[in-house]
Scaffold this motif. Structure first.
Motif, PDB file in Angstrom:
ATOM      1  N   TYR A   3       0.914  -1.177  -0.101  1.00 21.68           N
ATOM      2  CA  TYR A   3       0.088  -0.039   0.205  1.00 21.68           C
ATOM      3  C   TYR A   3       0.849   1.386  -0.139  1.00 21.68           C
ATOM      4  CZ  TYR A   3      -4.370  -2.639   0.684  1.00 21.68           C
ATOM      5  OH  TYR A   3      -5.406  -3.267   0.827  1.00 21.68           O
ATOM      6  N   GLY A  54       3.061  -4.792   5.851  1.00 26.98           N
ATOM      7  CA  GLY A  54       2.279  -3.556   6.171  1.00 26.98           C
ATOM      8  C   GLY A  54       1.541  -3.979   7.307  1.00 26.98           C
ATOM      9  N   THR A  98      -0.714  -0.916   8.218  1.00 29.24           N
ATOM     10  CA  THR A  98      -1.882  -0.643   7.682  1.00 29.24           C
ATOM     11  C   THR A  98      -2.978  -1.376   8.370  1.00 29.24           C
ATOM     12  OG1 THR A  98      -1.995  -2.547   6.269  1.00 29.24           O
ATOM     13  CG2 THR A  98      -0.882  -0.652   5.406  1.00 29.24           C
ATOM     14  N   SER A  99      -2.528  -2.064   9.614  1.00 26.57           N
ATOM     15  CA  SER A  99      -3.569  -2.443  10.338  1.00 26.57           C
ATOM     16  C   SER A  99      -4.286  -1.813  11.428  1.00 26.57           C
ATOM     17  CB  SER A  99      -2.899  -4.067  11.146  1.00 26.57           C
ATOM     18  OG  SER A  99      -2.668  -4.991  10.208  1.00 26.57           O
ATOM     19  N   ARG A 109      -5.576   1.414  10.924  1.00 22.09           N
ATOM     20  CA  ARG A 109      -6.171   2.521  10.403  1.00 22.09           C
ATOM     21  C   ARG A 109      -7.612   2.484  10.708  1.00 22.09           C
ATOM     22  NH1 ARG A 109      -2.596   2.519   4.765  1.00 22.09           N
ATOM     23  NH2 ARG A 109      -0.697   3.474   5.705  1.00 22.09           N
ATOM     24  N   SER A 156      -6.541  -3.749   5.158  1.00 28.96           N
ATOM     25  CA  SER A 156      -5.237  -3.846   5.407  1.00 28.96           C
ATOM     26  C   SER A 156      -4.695  -4.635   4.545  1.00 28.96           C
ATOM     27  CB  SER A 156      -5.048  -4.407   6.914  1.00 28.96           C
ATOM     28  OG  SER A 156      -4.945  -5.887   6.808  1.00 28.96           O
ATOM     29  N   THR A 157      -3.301  -4.571   4.370  1.00 29.32           N
ATOM     30  CA  THR A 157      -2.702  -5.630   3.308  1.00 29.32           C
ATOM     31  C   THR A 157      -2.901  -7.083   3.527  1.00 29.32           C
ATOM     32  OG1 THR A 157      -0.704  -5.618   4.656  1.00 29.32           O
ATOM     33  CG2 THR A 157      -0.806  -4.117   2.723  1.00 29.32           C
ATOM     34  N   ASP A 165      -6.309  -7.736   1.734  1.00 25.94           N
ATOM     35  CA  ASP A 165      -6.515  -7.247   0.552  1.00 25.94           C
ATOM     36  C   ASP A 165      -6.995  -8.359  -0.396  1.00 25.94           C
ATOM     37  OD1 ASP A 165      -5.870  -4.731  -1.423  1.00 25.94           O
ATOM     38  OD2 ASP A 165      -5.414  -6.552  -2.397  1.00 25.94           O
ATOM     39  N   GLY A 209       2.317   5.272   6.559  1.00 21.49           N
ATOM     40  CA  GLY A 209       2.095   4.962   7.648  1.00 21.49           C
ATOM     41  C   GLY A 209       2.770   5.526   9.033  1.00 21.49           C
TER      42      GLY A 209
END
Length: 293
Positions: free
Chosen positions: A167, A191, A194-195, A197, A203-204, A207, A274
C-alpha cells in the motif's frame, strides 16, 4: 532463490531479516532466539528500540559463530553530530556485546539541522575506515536528503531502510536508491502498519488481490508480500514475537510469483504513509535520550 544481497562495498547481507521494532526488551531475547533457530541470519534493531541488549544476549546464547549473524542497528537523532555518533556506536556495541557491527544506519534525517546529520554520517565513515562497522547506511531518507548527503560526504550509503509495503511502495525513492547502488530495505514489509487505520479499513492482510495470489500459491498473504520484496530485489525485515509467525515469514523460498502477480501487487500502492513524515522530524518532537547501558 538465494537469500543474499551484495552491498555496494562488496559486503554480503541476507535479504530476509528479522526485526525487533516495538518488541519489549524482556521479550526480545526469546523472539530473536526463535528467529535464529528458524534460520534468520540478519537481525535488525536500533538504539531507539531499547532492546539491543536482548538481541546480543540471544545471539551469544544461540551457539552460532559471530560471523554467521549479520547485526544491523541504527543511531538515533539525539546522538547526531560527529563526536556524539562515535560515542553512540560505543553504546550500541556495548549493549550488543560485539566489537564490530555489520551495518550501522542513521535512523532518520534531521532536515532542519542537516549539518548534524552530515556530522553523524562522517562519523559512520570513520567507523567504517577503522573496521568497527562493515557497512554504513541510512533510514527514512528521502531523495532530497540523499542528494544533500551525497554532496557532502565521501561514501555512498549501502542501504536505505524505508517504509515499503504493497500500500506504500515509494517508487520514486526506490529509484533514487537504485540509481546510487543503494539497497532498499523495507520496514513494515508486510504492511502491519496498515492494520491500525480504523475499523472497516482494508489492510494488506485482507486485501483481495493479495489473498487471491496467496490462494493460488497455497501460501499466506504475508508470505506473498515477502516474496514480492525479495523478487524485486529488496531486503525485508518482518517482525513478530509469535513463533508460528516467525517461522511462516521465513518460509518463502520454495515458490515464485509470476511477473503479472508482481505487477498486480505493485498496482495496490495508495501513496499513504503510515510512519512519520521524514521532512518533519525534529529533535524537539522526536528527541529522546539513549541510555549508556
Amino acid at each position: 532463490m538465494n537469500n543474499i544481497l551484495t552491498l555496494n562495498n562488496g559486503v554480503e547481507m541476507p535479504a530476509l531479516g528479522f526485526g525487533v521494532f516495538q518488541t519489549p526488551p524482556d521479550e526480545t531475547a526469546e523472539a530473536v532466539a526463535g528467529a535464529l533457530a528458524t534460520g534468520y541470519r540478519l537481525i535488525d534493531t536500533a538504539a531507539a528500540y531499547g532492546n539491543e541488549r536482548g538481541v546480543g544476549d540471544a545471539i551469544r546464547a544461540s551457539g552460532l559463530a559471530r560471523d554467521d549473524v549479520f547485526i544491523e542497528t541504527k543511531i538515533w537523532i539525539s546522538d547526531y553530530g560527529y563526536d556524539q555518533t562515535l560515542h553512540a556506536f560505543d553504546k550500541s556495541a556495548r549493549k550488543l556485546g560485539v566489537d564490530t557491527i555489520d551495518l550501522l544506519l542513521l535512523h532518520q534525517a534531521l532536515p532542519g539541522e542537516f549539518d548534524e546529520t552530515v556530522g553523524a554520517y562522517r562519523a559512520l565513515e570513520r567507523l567504517l575506515a577503522e573496521g568497527k562497522v562493515r557497512a554504513i547506511g541510512v533510514s527514512n531518507f528521502m531523495p532530497a536528503h540523499l542528494a544533500s548527503l551525497l554532496g557532502q560526504t565521501e561514501i555512498v550509503p549501502a542501504v536505505n531502510q524505508i517504509e515499503v509495503h504493497p500500500y506504500f511502495t515509494q517508487a520514486e525513492l526506490q529509484a533514487a536508491d537504485a540509481e546510487q547502488g543503494i539497497v532498499t530495505q523495507a520496514w513494515s514489509p508486510i504492511g502491519g502498519i496498515t492494520s491500525y487505520r480504523g475499523e472497516g479499513a482494508t489492510s494488506t492482510f485482507t486485501d483481495p488481490v493479495i489473498l487471491a495470489i496467496a490462494e493460488e500459491h497455497g501460501t499466506s498473504a504475508a508470505q506473498v508480500m515477502l516474496r514480492w520484496h525479495l523478487q524485486e530485489g529488496r531486503s525485508a525485515i518482518p517482525k513478530s514475537v509469535k513463533p508460528e509467525r516467525i517461522r511462516e515469514n521465513f518460509d518463502v523460498f520454495d515458490f515464485e510469483l509470476l511477473d503479472d502477480e508482481l505487477r498486480r501487487i505493485d498496482a495496490l500502492d495508495r501513496g499513504v504513509r503510515g510512519g512519520p513524515e521524514p521532512d518533519v522530524i525534529t529533535l524537539e518532537s522526536f528527541g529522546r535520550d539513549i541510555p549508556e547501558d
